[in-house]
Design a protein around this motif. Sequence first.
Motif, PDB file in Angstrom:
ATOM      1  N   GLN A 170      31.554  31.634  46.419  1.00 54.39           N
ATOM      2  CA  GLN A 170      31.203  32.891  47.067  1.00 54.39           C
ATOM      3  C   GLN A 170      31.666  34.092  46.244  1.00 54.39           C
ATOM      4  O   GLN A 170      30.948  35.097  46.132  1.00 54.39           O
ATOM      5  CB  GLN A 170      31.820  32.938  48.465  1.00 54.39           C
ATOM      6  N   GLU A 171      32.863  33.995  45.660  1.00 57.09           N
ATOM      7  CA  GLU A 171      33.376  35.085  44.842  1.00 57.09           C
ATOM      8  C   GLU A 171      32.497  35.317  43.618  1.00 57.09           C
ATOM      9  O   GLU A 171      32.181  36.463  43.275  1.00 57.09           O
ATOM     10  CB  GLU A 171      34.809  34.782  44.401  1.00 57.09           C
ATOM     11  N   ALA A 172      32.114  34.235  42.955  1.00 53.65           N
ATOM     12  CA  ALA A 172      31.270  34.358  41.770  1.00 53.65           C
ATOM     13  C   ALA A 172      29.931  34.995  42.118  1.00 53.65           C
ATOM     14  O   ALA A 172      29.417  35.843  41.382  1.00 53.65           O
ATOM     15  CB  ALA A 172      31.061  32.979  41.134  1.00 53.65           C
ATOM     16  N   GLN A 173      29.380  34.606  43.251  1.00 55.78           N
ATOM     17  CA  GLN A 173      28.105  35.175  43.687  1.00 55.78           C
ATOM     18  C   GLN A 173      28.252  36.657  44.019  1.00 55.78           C
ATOM     19  O   GLN A 173      27.390  37.471  43.669  1.00 55.78           O
ATOM     20  CB  GLN A 173      27.575  34.411  44.898  1.00 55.78           C
ATOM     21  N   LEU A 174      29.352  37.016  44.691  1.00 59.41           N
ATOM     22  CA  LEU A 174      29.594  38.417  45.054  1.00 59.41           C
ATOM     23  C   LEU A 174      29.724  39.284  43.804  1.00 59.41           C
ATOM     24  O   LEU A 174      29.124  40.372  43.720  1.00 59.41           O
ATOM     25  CB  LEU A 174      30.860  38.519  45.900  1.00 59.41           C
ATOM     26  N   MET A 196      27.206  42.315  42.603  1.00 58.39           N
ATOM     27  CA  MET A 196      27.712  43.668  42.425  1.00 58.39           C
ATOM     28  C   MET A 196      27.425  44.187  41.023  1.00 58.39           C
ATOM     29  O   MET A 196      26.939  45.322  40.851  1.00 58.39           O
ATOM     30  CB  MET A 196      29.219  43.691  42.694  1.00 58.39           C
ATOM     31  N   VAL A 197      27.723  43.377  40.016  1.00 56.82           N
ATOM     32  CA  VAL A 197      27.531  43.802  38.629  1.00 56.82           C
ATOM     33  C   VAL A 197      26.055  44.044  38.345  1.00 56.82           C
ATOM     34  O   VAL A 197      25.687  45.021  37.672  1.00 56.82           O
ATOM     35  CB  VAL A 197      28.118  42.750  37.660  1.00 56.82           C
ATOM     36  N   THR A 198      25.199  43.175  38.864  1.00 56.86           N
ATOM     37  CA  THR A 198      23.757  43.343  38.662  1.00 56.86           C
ATOM     38  C   THR A 198      23.254  44.625  39.309  1.00 56.86           C
ATOM     39  O   THR A 198      22.498  45.392  38.711  1.00 56.86           O
ATOM     40  CB  THR A 198      22.994  42.133  39.237  1.00 56.86           C
ATOM     41  N   LEU A 248      33.721  39.969  35.654  1.00 57.37           N
ATOM     42  CA  LEU A 248      34.419  41.075  36.304  1.00 57.37           C
ATOM     43  C   LEU A 248      35.302  41.822  35.306  1.00 57.37           C
ATOM     44  O   LEU A 248      35.446  43.047  35.388  1.00 57.37           O
ATOM     45  CB  LEU A 248      35.252  40.558  37.475  1.00 57.37           C
ATOM     46  N   THR A 249      35.904  41.105  34.362  1.00 49.11           N
ATOM     47  CA  THR A 249      36.713  41.756  33.342  1.00 49.11           C
ATOM     48  C   THR A 249      35.876  42.726  32.517  1.00 49.11           C
ATOM     49  O   THR A 249      36.283  43.862  32.256  1.00 49.11           O
ATOM     50  CB  THR A 249      37.363  40.708  32.415  1.00 49.11           C
ATOM     51  N   ARG A 250      34.684  42.285  32.121  1.00 49.10           N
ATOM     52  CA  ARG A 250      33.795  43.164  31.354  1.00 49.10           C
ATOM     53  C   ARG A 250      33.375  44.385  32.171  1.00 49.10           C
ATOM     54  O   ARG A 250      33.128  45.458  31.625  1.00 49.10           O
ATOM     55  CB  ARG A 250      32.542  42.400  30.914  1.00 49.10           C
ATOM     56  N   ALA A 251      33.318  44.216  33.492  1.00 53.49           N
ATOM     57  CA  ALA A 251      32.899  45.316  34.363  1.00 53.49           C
ATOM     58  C   ALA A 251      34.044  46.260  34.708  1.00 53.49           C
ATOM     59  O   ALA A 251      33.828  47.252  35.413  1.00 53.49           O
ATOM     60  CB  ALA A 251      32.289  44.759  35.650  1.00 53.49           C
ATOM     61  N   GLY A 262      35.241  46.983  41.379  1.00 55.20           N
ATOM     62  CA  GLY A 262      33.942  47.581  41.669  1.00 55.20           C
ATOM     63  C   GLY A 262      33.725  47.649  43.167  1.00 55.20           C
ATOM     64  O   GLY A 262      34.596  47.260  43.954  1.00 55.20           O
ATOM     65  N   ALA A 263      32.578  48.147  43.547  1.00 57.17           N
ATOM     66  CA  ALA A 263      32.302  48.311  44.978  1.00 57.17           C
ATOM     67  C   ALA A 263      30.806  48.181  45.256  1.00 57.17           C
ATOM     68  O   ALA A 263      29.973  48.627  44.465  1.00 57.17           O
ATOM     69  CB  ALA A 263      32.801  49.661  45.460  1.00 57.17           C
ATOM     70  N   ILE A 264      30.515  47.559  46.386  1.00 53.62           N
ATOM     71  CA  ILE A 264      29.168  47.571  46.950  1.00 53.62           C
ATOM     72  C   ILE A 264      29.132  48.689  47.969  1.00 53.62           C
ATOM     73  O   ILE A 264      30.032  48.804  48.808  1.00 53.62           O
ATOM     74  CB  ILE A 264      28.836  46.214  47.589  1.00 53.62           C
ATOM     75  N   LEU A 265      28.104  49.516  47.908  1.00 52.74           N
ATOM     76  CA  LEU A 265      28.109  50.778  48.640  1.00 52.74           C
ATOM     77  C   LEU A 265      27.358  50.711  49.973  1.00 52.74           C
ATOM     78  O   LEU A 265      26.466  49.882  50.156  1.00 52.74           O
ATOM     79  CB  LEU A 265      27.473  51.877  47.787  1.00 52.74           C
ATOM     80  N   ARG A 266      27.781  51.584  50.869  1.00 54.64           N
ATOM     81  CA  ARG A 266      27.080  51.749  52.148  1.00 54.64           C
ATOM     82  C   ARG A 266      25.767  52.509  51.935  1.00 54.64           C
ATOM     83  O   ARG A 266      24.765  52.230  52.581  1.00 54.64           O
ATOM     84  CB  ARG A 266      27.947  52.541  53.125  1.00 54.64           C
TER      85      ARG A 266
END
Length: 256
Positions: A143-147, A151-153, A244-247, A251-255
Amino acid sequence: LKPMTQLFDDYSRNVVAVVDREQVRLFLMHLGGIEEKEGWAGQEVKHHKQGGFSAKQYQRHDDQLARQNMRRAAEATTRLMEQSHATGLILGGSVETLPRFREMLSKALQKRIVGTIALDMESSLVEVREKAAELISAGEQQQEAQLVDEMVTAAAKGSGAVTGLPDTFYVAHQGRVRTLVVERGFEAPGYLCGGCGYVSAEPIGKCPFCGDKPEPIADAVNRLVQKAVDSGAKVEVVAPSEELTRAGHVGAILRY
Protein backbone atom coordinates in the motif's frame (compact mmCIF):
# COMPACT_ATOMS: atom_id res chain seq x y z
CA LEU A 1 4.02 14.40 17.01
CA LYS A 2 6.15 12.59 14.44
CA PRO A 3 7.03 9.51 16.58
CA MET A 4 3.43 9.25 17.78
CA THR A 5 2.11 9.48 14.22
CA GLN A 6 4.51 6.76 13.13
CA LEU A 7 3.50 4.55 16.06
CA PHE A 8 -0.21 4.64 15.27
CA ASP A 9 0.48 4.35 11.55
CA ASP A 10 2.59 1.21 12.07
CA TYR A 11 0.23 -0.48 14.53
CA SER A 12 -3.33 -0.26 13.33
CA ARG A 13 -6.01 -2.29 15.12
CA ASN A 14 -6.77 -5.65 13.47
CA VAL A 15 -9.00 -8.61 14.30
CA VAL A 16 -7.83 -12.15 13.52
CA ALA A 17 -10.57 -14.75 13.13
CA VAL A 18 -9.44 -18.39 13.08
CA VAL A 19 -12.41 -20.43 11.90
CA ASP A 20 -13.40 -24.00 11.02
CA ARG A 21 -16.75 -25.73 10.46
CA GLU A 22 -17.58 -25.71 14.17
CA GLN A 23 -16.15 -22.62 15.88
CA VAL A 24 -14.13 -19.41 15.69
CA ARG A 25 -11.24 -18.12 17.79
CA LEU A 26 -10.97 -14.32 17.85
CA PHE A 27 -7.88 -12.21 18.49
CA LEU A 28 -7.28 -8.46 18.66
CA MET A 29 -3.91 -7.07 17.49
CA HIS A 30 -2.95 -3.54 18.52
CA LEU A 31 0.32 -1.68 19.15
CA GLY A 32 2.35 -4.78 18.33
CA GLY A 33 0.58 -7.00 20.87
CA ILE A 34 -2.13 -9.63 20.56
CA GLU A 35 -4.94 -10.65 22.89
CA GLU A 36 -7.31 -13.57 22.48
CA LYS A 37 -10.92 -12.49 22.84
CA GLU A 38 -14.04 -14.53 23.48
CA GLY A 39 -14.81 -16.65 20.42
CA TRP A 40 -17.79 -18.83 19.61
CA ALA A 41 -18.28 -22.62 19.46
CA GLY A 42 -21.21 -24.29 17.73
CA GLN A 43 -22.44 -27.84 17.34
CA GLU A 44 -20.03 -30.62 16.42
CA VAL A 45 -19.93 -31.51 12.73
CA LYS A 46 -19.31 -35.26 12.49
CA HIS A 47 -17.52 -37.08 9.70
CA HIS A 48 -19.39 -40.15 8.42
CA LYS A 49 -17.52 -42.97 6.74
CA GLN A 50 -20.44 -45.13 5.61
CA GLY A 51 -21.69 -44.93 2.03
CA GLY A 52 -25.08 -45.22 0.36
CA PHE A 53 -28.17 -43.05 0.42
CA SER A 54 -27.97 -42.46 4.18
CA ALA A 55 -24.48 -41.02 3.79
CA LYS A 56 -25.78 -38.34 1.42
CA GLN A 57 -28.48 -37.39 3.91
CA TYR A 58 -25.94 -37.20 6.72
CA GLN A 59 -23.66 -35.11 4.51
CA ARG A 60 -26.42 -32.63 3.68
CA HIS A 61 -27.28 -32.35 7.36
CA ASP A 62 -23.63 -31.78 8.29
CA ASP A 63 -23.18 -29.16 5.58
CA GLN A 64 -26.25 -27.31 6.82
CA LEU A 65 -24.97 -27.51 10.39
CA ALA A 66 -21.56 -26.19 9.30
CA ARG A 67 -23.21 -23.25 7.52
CA GLN A 68 -25.17 -22.40 10.67
CA ASN A 69 -22.01 -22.58 12.76
CA MET A 70 -20.06 -20.35 10.37
CA ARG A 71 -22.94 -17.87 10.21
CA ARG A 72 -22.86 -17.54 14.00
CA ALA A 73 -19.06 -17.30 13.88
CA ALA A 74 -19.38 -14.46 11.34
CA GLU A 75 -21.78 -12.65 13.68
CA ALA A 76 -19.27 -12.95 16.55
CA THR A 77 -16.50 -11.65 14.29
CA THR A 78 -18.62 -8.69 13.22
CA ARG A 79 -19.38 -7.80 16.84
CA LEU A 80 -15.70 -7.73 17.76
CA MET A 81 -14.85 -5.63 14.70
CA GLU A 82 -17.47 -3.08 15.73
CA GLN A 83 -16.67 -3.09 19.46
CA SER A 84 -12.90 -2.80 18.96
CA HIS A 85 -13.13 -0.28 16.09
CA ALA A 86 -10.65 -2.43 14.16
CA THR A 87 -9.60 -1.27 10.72
CA GLY A 88 -8.62 -4.64 9.30
CA LEU A 89 -9.71 -8.29 9.44
CA ILE A 90 -7.43 -11.30 8.96
CA LEU A 91 -8.96 -14.72 8.34
CA GLY A 92 -7.20 -17.89 9.46
CA GLY A 93 -8.19 -21.43 8.57
CA SER A 94 -8.09 -23.93 5.72
CA VAL A 95 -8.49 -23.32 2.00
CA GLU A 96 -11.74 -25.31 2.13
CA THR A 97 -13.32 -23.36 4.98
CA LEU A 98 -12.29 -19.73 4.41
CA PRO A 99 -14.13 -19.06 1.12
CA ARG A 100 -17.38 -20.26 2.69
CA PHE A 101 -16.79 -18.20 5.83
CA ARG A 102 -16.02 -15.09 3.78
CA GLU A 103 -19.44 -15.37 2.13
CA MET A 104 -21.07 -15.15 5.57
CA LEU A 105 -19.57 -11.70 6.15
CA SER A 106 -21.19 -8.46 5.02
CA LYS A 107 -19.90 -6.77 1.86
CA ALA A 108 -18.59 -3.90 3.97
CA LEU A 109 -16.62 -6.29 6.19
CA GLN A 110 -15.27 -8.23 3.21
CA LYS A 111 -13.67 -5.01 1.94
CA ARG A 112 -11.73 -4.74 5.20
CA ILE A 113 -10.14 -8.19 4.91
CA VAL A 114 -6.36 -7.78 4.91
CA GLY A 115 -5.73 -11.35 3.78
CA THR A 116 -5.81 -14.99 4.83
CA ILE A 117 -3.32 -17.23 6.68
CA ALA A 118 -3.10 -20.98 7.25
CA LEU A 119 -4.02 -21.66 10.88
CA ASP A 120 -6.07 -24.18 12.83
CA MET A 121 -7.80 -24.31 16.20
CA GLU A 122 -4.65 -25.64 17.89
CA SER A 123 -2.44 -22.76 16.73
CA SER A 124 -0.59 -21.03 19.55
CA LEU A 125 -0.92 -17.35 20.36
CA VAL A 126 2.67 -16.79 19.18
CA GLU A 127 1.99 -18.50 15.85
CA VAL A 128 -1.14 -16.44 15.27
CA ARG A 129 0.69 -13.20 16.06
CA GLU A 130 3.72 -13.98 13.89
CA LYS A 131 1.73 -15.03 10.82
CA ALA A 132 -0.71 -12.14 11.14
CA ALA A 133 2.10 -9.59 11.65
CA GLU A 134 3.91 -10.89 8.57
CA LEU A 135 0.74 -10.55 6.49
CA ILE A 136 0.04 -7.04 7.79
CA SER A 137 3.61 -5.92 7.10
CA ALA A 138 3.54 -7.21 3.52
CA GLY A 139 0.19 -5.54 2.88
CA GLU A 140 1.36 -2.21 4.30
CA GLN A 141 4.52 -2.24 2.18
CA GLN A 142 2.44 -2.77 -0.94
CA GLN A 143 0.00 0.00 0.00
CA GLU A 144 2.84 2.40 0.81
CA ALA A 145 4.56 1.77 -2.51
CA GLN A 146 1.30 2.35 -4.36
CA LEU A 147 0.61 5.57 -2.41
CA VAL A 148 4.07 6.98 -3.12
CA ASP A 149 3.83 6.09 -6.80
CA GLU A 150 0.42 7.74 -7.15
CA MET A 151 1.64 10.89 -5.36
CA VAL A 152 4.86 11.23 -7.35
CA THR A 153 3.04 10.63 -10.64
CA ALA A 154 0.36 13.21 -9.84
CA ALA A 155 2.98 15.75 -8.73
CA ALA A 156 4.93 15.27 -11.96
CA LYS A 157 1.75 16.03 -13.89
CA GLY A 158 1.02 19.03 -11.68
CA SER A 159 -2.34 17.54 -10.80
CA GLY A 160 -3.45 17.10 -7.19
CA ALA A 161 -0.12 16.48 -5.45
CA VAL A 162 3.25 18.03 -4.57
CA THR A 163 6.61 16.62 -3.48
CA GLY A 164 9.62 18.02 -1.65
CA LEU A 165 9.77 20.22 1.44
CA PRO A 166 9.30 23.69 -0.11
CA ASP A 167 6.07 22.93 -1.97
CA THR A 168 4.73 20.69 0.81
CA PHE A 169 5.30 23.41 3.43
CA TYR A 170 3.48 25.92 1.24
CA VAL A 171 0.33 23.84 0.62
CA ALA A 172 0.26 22.65 4.25
CA HIS A 173 0.11 26.26 5.45
CA GLN A 174 -2.82 26.83 3.06
CA GLY A 175 -4.66 23.85 4.57
CA ARG A 176 -4.78 22.06 1.21
CA VAL A 177 -3.23 18.74 2.31
CA ARG A 178 -5.48 15.71 2.30
CA THR A 179 -2.72 13.12 2.89
CA LEU A 180 0.79 13.95 4.04
CA VAL A 181 3.39 11.33 3.10
CA VAL A 182 6.63 11.39 5.13
CA GLU A 183 9.60 9.08 4.85
CA ARG A 184 10.23 7.24 8.12
CA GLY A 185 13.07 8.87 10.06
CA PHE A 186 13.28 11.93 7.81
CA GLU A 187 14.35 15.13 9.58
CA ALA A 188 15.32 18.52 8.23
CA PRO A 189 15.86 22.02 9.62
CA GLY A 190 13.79 24.95 8.42
CA TYR A 191 12.58 28.43 9.20
CA LEU A 192 9.49 29.26 11.25
CA CYS A 193 7.50 32.46 10.95
CA GLY A 194 6.48 33.62 14.42
CA GLY A 195 3.68 35.70 12.99
CA CYS A 196 1.57 33.11 11.20
CA GLY A 197 3.36 29.80 11.76
CA TYR A 198 4.48 29.33 8.16
CA VAL A 199 7.52 27.06 7.81
CA SER A 200 9.93 27.38 4.89
CA ALA A 201 12.69 25.02 3.80
CA GLU A 202 15.08 27.80 2.82
CA PRO A 203 15.98 31.11 4.54
CA ILE A 204 13.74 33.95 3.41
CA GLY A 205 13.78 37.60 4.38
CA LYS A 206 10.00 37.94 4.58
CA CYS A 207 7.12 35.51 5.10
CA PRO A 208 4.98 35.31 1.94
CA PHE A 209 1.82 35.16 4.07
CA CYS A 210 2.26 37.80 6.80
CA GLY A 211 5.50 39.61 6.09
CA ASP A 212 7.35 38.67 9.31
CA LYS A 213 10.90 37.30 9.22
CA PRO A 214 11.13 33.49 9.76
CA GLU A 215 13.69 32.22 12.28
CA PRO A 216 15.69 28.92 12.14
CA ILE A 217 14.26 25.77 13.76
CA ALA A 218 15.92 22.36 14.17
CA ASP A 219 13.10 20.04 13.07
CA ALA A 220 10.85 21.56 10.46
CA VAL A 221 9.39 18.17 9.50
CA ASN A 222 7.76 17.82 12.90
CA ARG A 223 6.15 21.24 12.40
CA LEU A 224 4.88 20.04 9.05
CA VAL A 225 3.28 16.98 10.64
CA GLN A 226 1.68 19.17 13.31
CA LYS A 227 0.29 21.52 10.68
CA ALA A 228 -1.19 18.58 8.75
CA VAL A 229 -2.78 17.06 11.85
CA ASP A 230 -4.24 20.43 12.91
CA SER A 231 -5.87 20.81 9.49
CA GLY A 232 -7.46 17.35 9.65
CA ALA A 233 -5.15 15.76 7.09
CA LYS A 234 -4.17 12.09 7.18
CA VAL A 235 -0.48 11.43 7.86
CA GLU A 236 1.23 8.39 6.34
CA VAL A 237 4.73 7.52 7.58
CA VAL A 238 6.24 5.20 4.96
CA ALA A 239 9.39 3.16 4.60
CA PRO A 240 12.30 4.76 2.73
CA SER A 241 12.32 4.08 -1.01
CA GLU A 242 14.30 5.26 -4.01
CA GLU A 243 11.24 6.87 -5.54
CA LEU A 244 10.39 8.90 -2.43
CA THR A 245 14.04 9.83 -1.86
CA ARG A 246 14.27 11.24 -5.38
CA ALA A 247 11.07 13.18 -4.73
CA GLY A 248 12.53 14.84 -1.62
CA HIS A 249 11.52 12.43 1.17
CA VAL A 250 8.13 14.06 1.65
CA GLY A 251 5.04 15.07 -0.29
CA ALA A 252 1.30 15.54 -0.13
CA ILE A 253 -1.88 14.58 -1.92
CA LEU A 254 -4.08 17.64 -2.04
CA ARG A 255 -7.71 18.37 -1.25
CA TYR A 256 -7.89 20.89 -4.09
